[in-house]
Enzyme design. Structure first.
Site, PDB file in Angstrom:
ATOM      1  N   LYS A 132      -9.234  -0.215  -6.657  1.00 37.94           N
ATOM      2  CA  LYS A 132      -8.025  -0.686  -5.984  1.00 37.94           C
ATOM      3  C   LYS A 132      -7.729  -2.086  -6.467  1.00 37.94           C
ATOM      4  O   LYS A 132      -8.608  -2.798  -6.974  1.00 37.94           O
ATOM      5  CB  LYS A 132      -8.212  -0.685  -4.469  1.00 37.94           C
ATOM      6  CG  LYS A 132      -6.911  -0.452  -3.699  1.00 37.94           C
ATOM      7  CD  LYS A 132      -6.448   0.993  -3.826  1.00 37.94           C
ATOM      8  CE  LYS A 132      -5.171   1.241  -3.017  1.00 37.94           C
ATOM      9  NZ  LYS A 132      -4.779   2.662  -3.023  1.00 37.94           N
TER      10      LYS A 132
ATOM     11  N   ASP B 229       1.167   1.178  -5.025  1.00 36.43           N
ATOM     12  CA  ASP B 229       0.678   1.220  -3.649  1.00 36.43           C
ATOM     13  C   ASP B 229       1.732   0.526  -2.791  1.00 36.43           C
ATOM     14  O   ASP B 229       2.923   0.552  -3.135  1.00 36.43           O
ATOM     15  CB  ASP B 229      -0.707   0.553  -3.555  1.00 36.43           C
ATOM     16  CG  ASP B 229      -1.469   0.929  -2.292  1.00 36.43           C
ATOM     17  OD1 ASP B 229      -2.064   2.012  -2.273  1.00 36.43           O
ATOM     18  OD2 ASP B 229      -1.463   0.134  -1.326  1.00 36.43           O
TER      19      ASP B 229
END
Length: 437
Positions: A104, A144
């Site tokens: 991430k 995201d």
């Protein structure tokens, strides 16, 4: 925040470990991320000033393949949050049988305060800072929260400039014109709908007379990319969407909202209003303005948190009245809240299954980039449905077999896959004396 998000997330792993047989080596390796990178990103602003932003990229585990995970631009981004999201991505890829590990990334800022030119400079500067940490065979970022296909296109282009060769497979969620996959921008919401429909079918097979024969009322917290898409699918399938919200608040009407009209209004105005549109004319309809907290506590059949993590905690879990919760956001329910919801008889379908449509179609995009062969939208959605429903069915079966929550079942399924891959590289038992060939 007094408790680490990663510590809280890891408690779910501990619960699942009771039901699996994996080596101590594998369990130990899953306690902490493989690598964490923190960078400074200097950006020349439109007024000539220089601002330095903090950015992060975390590889949690790469046992099953290159790491994969989105990049978010948000004021609340921290290293702890990014590590937790990378943890969840590791288990999400394993649960969906996608040959990736978990990663991430994020930058701490409010992107709404930047011009498009400033946003581009920031996006390219972020890639400049992490270029040696990513790659088509190493770590593949994706969009995201508050990042989108255009931003992914800038990032892919910057990486290609650095490497002096076009590298479309380094980033997924790109514009289709730059090698993106059809269906990627709607994949998270579409995948969530496929899971919801599959789980409703399983629930109908075991439903008692005390439960509603056909769950139909839905509240959606977070009417962004994923939340709006799943709301539209549910509306088209005949569900009654009684409430939706964004970061500024929500709208509610017991008779149901016209989701296509609200989508059109938000696309035009960037705000959520209860409207009904006839052509280009949109008129307000009777509704109640509510807060996000109120939305979460509505008496509905299905609650869909599709915003940010930790929206339902021990502080408000007792107020939740929904019968079923489908986590479209990452980590919207804390572990303490899980216990309260389970005691109330509320069934939670976890993020590492429900929102896995995004990473699944990102995997499809990566495959298409590597092969040079591109699929139609129908092919993408058929492949997505097949893969995510197969995972949902397996996880449901595990939950029934072990009499666990669906969340724990999802972690059991992922742990079996991760453990097998880790143990295949050798464990303590392979190295102690007496086991040598």
């Amino acid at each position: 925040m007094t408790k680490s998000l990663l510590t809280d997330a890891s408690r779910r792993l501990d619960r699942a470990l009771k039901y699996v047989t994996i080596s101590e080596d594998a369990a130990e390796r899953l306690k902490a991320p493989k690598a964490s990178l923190k960078v400074s990103i200097p950006v020349r602003m439109d007024d000539g000033s220089l601002k330095v932003f903090e950015g992060y990229r975390v590889h949690f585990d790469d046992t099953r393949g290159p790491t994969k995970g989105g990049i978010r631009f948000h004021p609340q981004v921290t290293l702890d949050e990014v590590q937790s999201l990378a943890f969840w991505m590791t288990f999400k890829c394993a649960a969906l049988n996608i040959p990736f590990g978990g990663a991430k990334g994020g930058v701490t800022l409010n992107p709404k305060e930047l011009s498009k030119a400033e946003l581009e400079r920031l996006s390219r500067g972020y890639i400049d800072a992490i270029a040696n940490f990513i790659g088509p065979d190493t770590d593949i970022p994706a969009p995201d929260v508050y990042t989108n296909p255009m931003i992914m296109g800038w990032m892919m282009d910057q990486y290609s400039i650095i490497r002096q060769q076009r590298s479309p497979a380094v980033i997924t969620g790109k514009p289709v014109a730059l090698g993106g996959s059809l269906g990627r921008s709607t994949a998270t919401g579409t995948g969530a709908f496929y899971v919801l429909e599959a789980m409703m079918e399983h629930l109908s097979n075991k439903r008692s007379g005390k439960q509603p024969s056909s769950p139909k009322t839905v509240a959606v917290q977070g009417f962004g990319n994923a939340g709006a898409v799943v709301a539209r699918h549910l509306f088209d399938a005949g569900y009654t969407i009684v409430a939706v919200s964004d970061s500024r608040g929500g709208i509610y009407t017991p008779n149901g909202l016209d989701i296509p009209s609200i989508q059109k209004f938000k696309a035009d105005t960037r705000s959520v209003k209860a409207v009904y549109c006839d052509g280009s004319v949109c008129n307000l309809v009777e509704h109640e303005v509510i807060t996000n907290d109120t939305l979460l506590s509505l008496d509905v059949d299905i609650l869909i948190p599709a915003a940010l993590e930790n929206q339902i905690t021990a502080a408000n879990a007792d107020a939740i009245q929904a019968r079923y919760i489908f986590e479209v956001a990452n980590g919207p329910i804390s572990t303490d809240a899980d216990d309260i919801l389970e005691a109330k008889g509320i069934t939670v379908f976890p993020d590492i299954l429900v929102n896995a449509g995004g990473v699944t179609v990102s995997y499809f995009e990566w495959v298409q980039n590597r092969s040079g062969l591109y699929w139609t939208l129908d092919e993408v959605n058929q492949r997505l449905k097949k893969q995510i429903v197969a995972a949902a069915d397996t996880i449901w079966h595990i939950a029934q077999t072990h009499k666990t929550s669906v969340r724990t079942a999802a972690y059991i399924h992922a742990l079996n896959s991760l453990g097998a891959a880790m143990d295949a590289r050798g464990t303590r038992a392979d190295y102690v004396s007496g086991n040598r060939e």
